[in-house]
Design an enzyme around this catalytic site. Sequence first.
Site: not given
Length: 151
Positions: A91, A98
């Site tokens: 994560e 991102e």
Amino acid sequence: MSPKVSPPPMSKSLSTLVTNERELSWQVASNLFVSFKYAWAGISYSFQTQRNFRIHVSVCTLAIGLSVFLQLQAVEIAVIGITSGLVLALELLNTAIESLVDLTVKQTYHDLAKIAKDCAAGAVLVSALVALLVAAILLLPPLVALIISAF
């Protein structure tokens, strides 16, 4: 002579999370304490800004707490901890990818940016499903036995 690097553009919401201490974070950390400080800043940033990271931390805490409560063997608790840690690590990598993609494409649409983001999110999903499977295999039998013995 080192090249001059301009600071990255920051939105007002990020300016509260990123302080002047991070201004030169692209340089090699001067000592181990500074390295840990930067790592903690990344974890803290993800926890504050990423809903899914908070969900994964909560589920990880619940799974490990339940493992201890059910008195699983140490190796079983370790397996749950490792798989949960993998989800959290992926994560964090997803958030980093991102952010880097957004920086690269200046938050405009690009097919390759979509692929990079989707694949990073897919890696998190795969690890979360594996962690769920591992937790179900290790936690469900003693949990069901505890529930049945209560009746």
